[in-house]
Design a protein around this motif. Structure first.
Motif, mmCIF file in Angstrom:
data_model
loop_
_atom_site.group_PDB
_atom_site.id
_atom_site.type_symbol
_atom_site.label_atom_id
_atom_site.label_comp_id
_atom_site.label_asym_id
_atom_site.label_seq_id
_atom_site.Cartn_x
_atom_site.Cartn_y
_atom_site.Cartn_z
ATOM 1 N N PHE A 185 10.217 6.657 -14.321
ATOM 2 C CA PHE A 185 8.916 5.999 -14.437
ATOM 3 C C PHE A 185 8.401 5.579 -13.064
ATOM 4 N N LEU A 186 9.272 4.952 -12.259
ATOM 5 C CA LEU A 186 8.878 4.517 -10.911
ATOM 6 C C LEU A 186 8.445 5.702 -10.062
ATOM 7 N N ASP A 187 9.224 6.779 -10.092
ATOM 8 C CA ASP A 187 8.879 7.976 -9.307
ATOM 9 C C ASP A 187 7.538 8.554 -9.750
ATOM 10 N N ALA A 188 7.302 8.601 -11.066
ATOM 11 C CA ALA A 188 6.043 9.141 -11.582
ATOM 12 C C ALA A 188 4.863 8.284 -11.136
ATOM 13 N N PHE A 189 5.025 6.963 -11.184
ATOM 14 C CA PHE A 189 3.913 6.102 -10.801
ATOM 15 C C PHE A 189 3.663 6.153 -9.293
ATOM 16 N N VAL A 190 4.712 6.275 -8.498
ATOM 17 C CA VAL A 190 4.542 6.415 -7.052
ATOM 18 C C VAL A 190 3.744 7.679 -6.758
ATOM 19 N N LYS A 191 4.015 8.760 -7.486
ATOM 20 C CA LYS A 191 3.256 10.008 -7.293
ATOM 21 C C LYS A 191 1.782 9.798 -7.631
ATOM 22 N N ILE A 192 1.510 9.047 -8.678
ATOM 23 C CA ILE A 192 0.110 8.747 -9.043
ATOM 24 C C ILE A 192 -0.557 7.956 -7.922
ATOM 25 N N VAL A 193 0.115 6.952 -7.407
ATOM 26 C CA VAL A 193 -0.455 6.127 -6.339
ATOM 27 C C VAL A 193 -0.694 6.976 -5.094
ATOM 28 N N ARG A 194 0.286 7.771 -4.712
ATOM 29 C CA ARG A 194 0.120 8.609 -3.517
ATOM 30 C C ARG A 194 -0.979 9.654 -3.728
ATOM 31 N N GLY A 195 -1.055 10.198 -4.946
ATOM 32 C CA GLY A 195 -2.111 11.169 -5.245
ATOM 33 C C GLY A 195 -3.495 10.531 -5.228
ATOM 34 N N SER A 196 -3.566 9.279 -5.614
ATOM 35 C CA SER A 196 -4.847 8.573 -5.664
ATOM 36 C C SER A 196 -5.299 8.087 -4.295
ATOM 37 N N PHE A 197 -4.360 7.677 -3.451
ATOM 38 C CA PHE A 197 -4.734 7.031 -2.202
ATOM 39 C C PHE A 197 -4.239 7.743 -0.952
ATOM 40 N N GLY A 198 -3.637 8.910 -1.119
ATOM 41 C CA GLY A 198 -3.224 9.710 0.029
ATOM 42 C C GLY A 198 -2.345 8.933 0.978
ATOM 43 N N ASN A 199 -2.678 9.007 2.249
ATOM 44 C CA ASN A 199 -1.898 8.314 3.273
ATOM 45 C C ASN A 199 -2.693 7.171 3.887
ATOM 46 N N GLN A 200 -3.401 6.406 3.054
ATOM 47 C CA GLN A 200 -4.147 5.242 3.524
ATOM 48 C C GLN A 200 -3.168 4.078 3.659
ATOM 49 N N PRO A 201 -2.723 3.767 4.867
ATOM 50 C CA PRO A 201 -1.658 2.786 5.046
ATOM 51 C C PRO A 201 -1.979 1.411 4.469
ATOM 52 N N ASP A 202 -3.220 0.962 4.600
ATOM 53 C CA ASP A 202 -3.561 -0.369 4.108
ATOM 54 C C ASP A 202 -3.477 -0.447 2.585
ATOM 55 N N VAL A 203 -3.918 0.607 1.911
ATOM 56 C CA VAL A 203 -3.864 0.609 0.447
ATOM 57 C C VAL A 203 -2.417 0.795 -0.023
ATOM 58 N N LEU A 204 -1.703 1.724 0.589
ATOM 59 C CA LEU A 204 -0.311 1.956 0.201
ATOM 60 C C LEU A 204 0.540 0.705 0.401
#
Length: 158
Positions: free
Chosen positions: A84-103
């Motif tokens: 579940f954690l891995d899947a949600f991390v993929k969603i977050v990374r897919g949504s916000f790319g490499n935006q350091p402040d958002v990540l």
């Protein structure tokens, strides 16, 4: 007492403390005071002290059982939780790319991208190949000629 209580387990001591409290209440007259360990205590104080030891052990045993149950539940859910954690991390990374402040708001760091052609020392050791032959081509240079004497200079040593 015939046995040394320091060699007994904590659970055994708790059982003993409970039995001593019950026996004291049953066999000593109410309102009596006794010296225990150099301190004068009433029967009620003695009973409170003894049952307090037993209560602490019961609390520890209860907490230990609860801990074991929580650890077992955590272990049982670990695989699903990690997926579940891995899947949600993929969603977050897919949504916000490499935006350091958002990540950073998600507790994540931007993914590092490897520079082209760079490899670590272990990866370099894994690179192998088959050399079928080596040709050495000699490089020759023309023999240098001494420079001609300049006009008007005397080259003789007279």
């Amino acid at each position: 007492m015939g046995k040394n209580t320091s060699s007994k387990t904590k659970s055994t001591q708790a059982v003993l403390a409970t039995s001593l409290a019950a026996g004291a209440l049953k066999h000593f007259p109410a309102g009596i005071s006794m010296q225990v360990g150099g301190v004068t205590l009433t029967l009620t104080q003695i009973e409170t002290e003894l049952t307090g030891f037993a209560s602490l052990r019961t609390g520890v045993d209860t907490a230990r059982a609860a801990l074991q149950a929580k650890l077992a539940a955590e272990e049982a859910q670990a695989t699903a939780m990690n997926a579940f954690l891995d899947a949600f991390v993929k969603i977050v990374r897919g949504s916000f790319g490499n935006q350091p402040d958002v990540l950073a708001d998600f507790g994540l760091e931007p993914e590092k991208t490897a520079a082209r052609g760079t490899k670590g020392s272990k990866a370099k050791l894994a690179i192998t190949g088959n050399v079928t032959g080596v040709t050495v081509t000699p490089v020759t240079t023309a023999t240098a000629t001494p420079p001609a004497a300049a006009v008007g200079t005397n080259t003789s040593h007279s």
